[in-house]
Design a protein around this motif. Structure first.
Motif, PDB file in Angstrom:
ATOM      1  N   VAL A 371       0.844  -1.199   0.000  1.00 25.89           N
ATOM      2  CA  VAL A 371       0.000   0.000   0.000  1.00 25.89           C
ATOM      3  C   VAL A 371       0.875   1.243   0.000  1.00 25.89           C
ATOM      4  O   VAL A 371       0.689   2.153  -0.827  1.00 25.89           O
ATOM      5  CB  VAL A 371      -0.944  -0.006   1.223  1.00 25.89           C
ATOM      6  N   LYS A 372       1.829   1.303   0.896  1.00 24.83           N
ATOM      7  CA  LYS A 372       2.699   2.477   1.023  1.00 24.83           C
ATOM      8  C   LYS A 372       3.539   2.703  -0.230  1.00 24.83           C
ATOM      9  O   LYS A 372       3.801   3.854  -0.621  1.00 24.83           O
ATOM     10  CB  LYS A 372       3.615   2.303   2.238  1.00 24.83           C
ATOM     11  N   ASP A 373       3.937   1.613  -0.882  1.00 23.13           N
ATOM     12  CA  ASP A 373       4.818   1.718  -2.047  1.00 23.13           C
ATOM     13  C   ASP A 373       4.088   2.069  -3.344  1.00 23.13           C
ATOM     14  O   ASP A 373       4.725   2.220  -4.392  1.00 23.13           O
ATOM     15  CB  ASP A 373       5.586   0.408  -2.249  1.00 23.13           C
ATOM     16  N   VAL A 376      -0.693  -0.639  -5.778  1.00 21.31           N
ATOM     17  CA  VAL A 376      -2.051  -0.737  -6.301  1.00 21.31           C
ATOM     18  C   VAL A 376      -2.195   0.096  -7.576  1.00 21.31           C
ATOM     19  O   VAL A 376      -2.668  -0.396  -8.612  1.00 21.31           O
ATOM     20  CB  VAL A 376      -3.085  -0.292  -5.241  1.00 21.31           C
ATOM     21  N   ASP A 377      -1.799   1.360  -7.529  1.00 21.23           N
ATOM     22  CA  ASP A 377      -1.909   2.219  -8.713  1.00 21.23           C
ATOM     23  C   ASP A 377      -1.077   1.677  -9.864  1.00 21.23           C
ATOM     24  O   ASP A 377      -1.492   1.718 -11.029  1.00 21.23           O
ATOM     25  CB  ASP A 377      -1.476   3.652  -8.378  1.00 21.23           C
ATOM     26  N   TRP A 378       0.103   1.165  -9.542  1.00 20.66           N
ATOM     27  CA  TRP A 378       0.980   0.616 -10.591  1.00 20.66           C
ATOM     28  C   TRP A 378       0.333  -0.600 -11.240  1.00 20.66           C
ATOM     29  O   TRP A 378       0.290  -0.711 -12.473  1.00 20.66           O
ATOM     30  CB  TRP A 378       2.340   0.236  -9.989  1.00 20.66           C
ATOM     31  N   ALA A 379      -0.179  -1.527 -10.427  1.00 21.71           N
ATOM     32  CA  ALA A 379      -0.783  -2.741 -10.966  1.00 21.71           C
ATOM     33  C   ALA A 379      -2.008  -2.416 -11.807  1.00 21.71           C
ATOM     34  O   ALA A 379      -2.212  -3.002 -12.884  1.00 21.71           O
ATOM     35  CB  ALA A 379      -1.165  -3.684  -9.825  1.00 21.71           C
ATOM     36  N   VAL A 380      -2.830  -1.477 -11.360  1.00 22.81           N
ATOM     37  CA  VAL A 380      -4.015  -1.084 -12.136  1.00 22.81           C
ATOM     38  C   VAL A 380      -3.590  -0.487 -13.468  1.00 22.81           C
ATOM     39  O   VAL A 380      -4.154  -0.808 -14.520  1.00 22.81           O
ATOM     40  CB  VAL A 380      -4.873  -0.085 -11.334  1.00 22.81           C
ATOM     41  N   THR A 449       8.379  -4.702 -19.347  1.00 24.97           N
ATOM     42  CA  THR A 449       8.196  -3.501 -18.535  1.00 24.97           C
ATOM     43  C   THR A 449       7.759  -3.867 -17.125  1.00 24.97           C
ATOM     44  O   THR A 449       8.212  -3.270 -16.139  1.00 24.97           O
ATOM     45  CB  THR A 449       7.158  -2.566 -19.185  1.00 24.97           C
ATOM     46  N   ASN A 450       6.874  -4.866 -17.011  1.00 28.02           N
ATOM     47  CA  ASN A 450       6.481  -5.342 -15.685  1.00 28.02           C
ATOM     48  C   ASN A 450       7.687  -5.843 -14.905  1.00 28.02           C
ATOM     49  O   ASN A 450       7.831  -5.579 -13.704  1.00 28.02           O
ATOM     50  CB  ASN A 450       5.453  -6.462 -15.808  1.00 28.02           C
ATOM     51  N   ASP A 451       8.567  -6.603 -15.591  1.00 29.45           N
ATOM     52  CA  ASP A 451       9.781  -7.103 -14.945  1.00 29.45           C
ATOM     53  C   ASP A 451      10.639  -5.951 -14.443  1.00 29.45           C
ATOM     54  O   ASP A 451      11.117  -5.952 -13.305  1.00 29.45           O
ATOM     55  CB  ASP A 451      10.608  -7.925 -15.935  1.00 29.45           C
ATOM     56  N   ALA A 457      15.844  -4.574  -7.219  1.00 28.85           N
ATOM     57  CA  ALA A 457      16.218  -3.740  -6.076  1.00 28.85           C
ATOM     58  C   ALA A 457      15.276  -2.560  -5.885  1.00 28.85           C
ATOM     59  O   ALA A 457      14.982  -2.167  -4.748  1.00 28.85           O
ATOM     60  CB  ALA A 457      17.654  -3.242  -6.249  1.00 28.85           C
ATOM     61  N   ASN A 458      14.794  -2.000  -6.981  1.00 27.94           N
ATOM     62  CA  ASN A 458      13.860  -0.878  -6.900  1.00 27.94           C
ATOM     63  C   ASN A 458      12.442  -1.280  -7.309  1.00 27.94           C
ATOM     64  O   ASN A 458      11.608  -0.428  -7.592  1.00 27.94           O
ATOM     65  CB  ASN A 458      14.344   0.269  -7.800  1.00 27.94           C
ATOM     66  N   GLY A 459      12.177  -2.576  -7.329  1.00 28.78           N
ATOM     67  CA  GLY A 459      10.891  -3.070  -7.793  1.00 28.78           C
ATOM     68  C   GLY A 459       9.739  -2.659  -6.897  1.00 28.78           C
ATOM     69  O   GLY A 459       9.845  -2.707  -5.667  1.00 28.78           O
ATOM     70  N   ILE A 460       8.647  -2.273  -7.505  1.00 30.66           N
ATOM     71  CA  ILE A 460       7.490  -1.815  -6.736  1.00 30.66           C
ATOM     72  C   ILE A 460       6.722  -2.985  -6.135  1.00 30.66           C
ATOM     73  O   ILE A 460       5.976  -2.811  -5.169  1.00 30.66           O
ATOM     74  CB  ILE A 460       6.569  -0.948  -7.634  1.00 30.66           C
TER      75      ILE A 460
END
Length: 519
Positions: A371-373, A376-380, A449-451, A457-460
C-alpha cells in the motif's frame, strides 16, 4: 527411434498420423516454442509394467524420458526432443481400479491414496463424495502428477497451505525400474527433493497418500464469488483491499482472498481463434472436456473470498465480505457451504482462458508495504493497458492472491520436509498476456516492462525475482536461474545431490528445465 517391445499400451512414433494430437502441449506459452518439444516416441502406458519397460529401454539405449500427466507445464518441460521419449500418464491410473483413489479414516483423521492421472476437477469430485477436501489449485484440467510436485497452490493457501504440504508418502518407479515408497522418515532427502525440486526428474511418480479434511469439522464455512464489470476505479478499490490484507501480518488465518482480471472473451472481428480451439474441436479426447467452452464473458473482475472457522469461538467478519459485494455485476451473496462444495466452486472450469499463445509471468513477493509503495496504482495502470483497449490483439488473464501473515499456513508450513520455495511470500501476482501471433512482440515488451518496474532492487512489487515452478517463465535452463526458484545455494546443492542419486544415468533428464545433477 523404434517402438518398445513388451509395452501393451499405445505408442506413437514421430511423423505418424496419431502423433500430432499427443505431442501437443496446450499450456505452453507459445504455439511454437523455441526449444524442440517433439519427442521421438510418445508412450501411453497401460500399467506399471509398461512404465518399467520404458525405463529399461531408455536406460539401455541412452534415451531420456519426459513425464506428462496434464501437459500444463508452461515452459513445455513435460515434453522433450526427437532423441527422447515422452511418457504420458494422463490416463494410466484412473481406470476402474479402486486402487487409484482410496478414501479411508483412522480415528479422527482422514486420508486418500490417489494417482497422478486424475485431473483436479476429477480429484475434487471424488473427495466431495466423501464430504472431504484438501487445498489444491483452480484449473480443472491440471493433473495431480505435476501439481503435487510443484506445490498445489490454490484458494486455501492461507487457511490450509499447499496440497503438497499434506502428502505422507510417494510411490515411485526409479531409474532401475524398481517400485519404491518414499516418506519423510524413510528417505528425507528424496522426499524433500520430490516435493518442490523439479518435477519428473527423480523418477516416475504413480501414486501418493495424503491427509485430507472433513467437512464436518468446519461447520460455518462461508464463500463469496462476486463478478464485477471491468472498471479501473473498481479494480483499484478491490486491489486496495487485497494489498491491505497482504500487508497485515496479523490478519487471521480464517480468510482467503483471490482476485482475477479477465479481458473480454470473444473473437474480435478479423482475428482467428488459436490452435487450442482447433485442437479442442478435433481431438477432445486429448484436450479434455471444456465445460464452459461455449460461454463468453465481458471484461470482468472476479473476487473469490472465503472464511473457515477453526474453533467454536471463531466468528466471521461479515463487513469483510461486504466490501467485495458492492457494485457487483450480478447479484451475489455470501453463502454458507461445506468446504468440499466451496473448493469445487473455486475451480475454473475452462480448459484455458483464451485460445491464443501467451507470455506468462507469476511473481511472488514478501513485501508488507505494498500500500505504502504505491503497488495498487501501478498494478491497475499495467493491467488497464491491456484490458482497456478492445482492439489491441492482446488479452489479459491475471490472478492475484494473498498468502501472507504470521498466521498463514502457507508460511507456517515452511520447514515441513518439502522443498517448496519462498514460503515467506505474502502475495502471488500472475499476469498472462494472451495475444495473436502478430502481437507477440508487444506482449513480450509489456511483460518486460512489468519485470523492469515491478521486480528487482527498486521493484514496486518485489525486491527479488521469486518464481514458482508451476508458473515457470523466462530461461528454459533452470540451472542458470536456479536462484529465482530456490532460495539459497545450500538448498539447491541438496537438491543437486538428490538428483545425482535418483538419476545417475540421465534417464530423467529430458531437457534443461530441471535441477542440475551434482558432479
Amino acid at each position: 527411434m523404434a517402438t518398445i517391445a513388451g509395452v501393451t499400451g499405445k505408442q506413437f512414433l514421430h511423423g505418424t498420423t496419431d502423433y500430432v494430437p499427443r505431442q501437443y502441449q496446450y499450456a505452453t506459452t507459445t504455439h511454437k516454442v523455441d526449444h524442440d518439444m517433439n519427442p521421438g516416441l510418445i508412450v501411453e502406458p497401460l500399467d506399471k509394467d509398461d512404465i518399467k519397460s520404458v525405463v529399461a529401454f531408455a536406460k539401455a539405449n541412452k534415451k531420456a524420458i519426459a513425464i506428462r500427466t496434464g501437459g500444463h507445464q508452461y515452459s513445455g518441460a513435460s515434453s522433450t526432443g526427437r532423441d527422447n521419449i515422452q511418457l504420458n500418464l494422463s490416463n494410466t491410473f484412473k481406470s476402474d481400479s479402486p486402487d487409484d483413489f482410496v478414501y479411508f479414516e483412522k480415528g479422527d483423521k482422514s486420508f486418500v491414496r490417489a494417482s497422478v492421472s486424475h485431473s483436479l476437477g476429477e480429484f475434487n469430485d471424488l473427495l466431495g463424495k466423501h464430504h472431504a477436501f484438501v487445498p489444491h489449485g483452480q484449473c480443472t484440467h491440471v493433473h495431480l502428477g505435476g501439481h503435487v510436485q510443484t506445490g498445489g497452490y490454490g484458494q486455501l493457501g492461507r487457511s490450509f497451505g499447499l496440497l503438497g504440504d499434506h502428502v505422507l508418502s510417494l510411490e515411485i518407479i526409479d531409474h532401475d525400474g524398481q517400485e519404491k515408497e518414499i516418506t519423510r522418515s524413510s528417505d528425507p532427502d528424496l522426499f524433500f527433493a520430490w516435493l518442490g525440486g523439479s518435477p519428473g526428474n527423480f523418477g516416475v511418480l504413480t501414486h501418493f497418500s495424503i491427509e485430507v479434511y472433513r467437512d464436518a469439522d468446519y461447520h460455518g464455512s462461508l464463500g463469496l464469488r462476486a463478478v464485477h464489470a471491468y472498471d479501473t476505479a473498481k479494480l483499484r478499490q478491490l486491489l486496495g483491499h487485497l494489498a491491505e490484507m497482504s500487508d497485515d501480518e496479523n490478519f487471521p488465518r480464517n480468510y482467503d482472498l483471490c482476485i482475477s482480471v479477465l479481458s473480454a472473451d470473444f473473437d474480435i472481428p478479423g482475428l482467428i481463434a488459436g490452435l487450442d480451439e482447433q485442437m479442442r474441436e478435433e481431438h477432445p479426447e486429448i484436450f479434455g472436456v471444456d465445460e464452459k467452452a461455449k460461454e463468453s464473458w465481458p471484461r470482468m473482475i472476479v473476487v473469490y473470498a472465503q472464511y473457515v472457522p477453526f474453533g467454536p469461538h471463531d466468528k466471521p467478519d461479515m463487513e469483510w465480505f461486504e466490501q467485495f459485494k458492492m457494485g457487483a455485476y450480478a447479484p451475489c451473496d455470501v453463502e454458507e457451504k461445506p468446504m468440499s462444495e466451496l473448493t469445487a466452486q473455486w475451480i475454473f472450469r475452462n480448459t484455458r482462458e483464451f485460445d491464443h499463445p501467451y507470455v506468462k509471468r507469476a511473481y511472488l513477493t514478501k513485501s508488507t508495504t505494498l500500500v505504502k509503495d504505491g503497488w495498487v496504482d501501478w498494478a491497475v495502470r499495467r493491467m488497464d493497458e491491456i484490458v482497456g483497449p478492445t482492439d489491441n490483439g492482446q488479452w489479459l488473464s491475471a490472478q492475484l492472491q494473498s498468502f501472507g501473515g504470521k498466521h498463514s499456513m502457507f508460511t507456517k508450513n515452511a520447514g515441513n520436509g518439502t522443498s517448496y520455495s519462498w514460503r515467506d511470500s505474502t502475495m502471488c501476482m500472475v499476469v498472462d498476456n494472451f495475444h495473436i501471433p502478430e502481437k507477440k512482440g508487444d506482449a513480450e515488451a509489456w511483460e518486460a516492462t512489468n519485470d523492469e518496474e515491478g521486480i528487482g532492487a527498486n521493484g514496486i512489487f518485489s525486491k527479488e525475482d521469486r518464481r514458482a515452478l508451476w508458473g515457470s517463465f523466462g530461461s528454459f535452463d533452470l540451472d542458470s536461474v536456479w536462484n529465482t526458484y530456490h532460495e539459497n545455494r545450500p538448498k539447491y546443492e541438496r537438491l543437486m545431490e538428490a538428483r545425482k542419486r535418483a538419476d545417475p544415468d540421465g534417464v530423467f533428464t529430458p531437457n534443461t528445465f530441471c535441477v542440475k545433477r551434482a558432479p
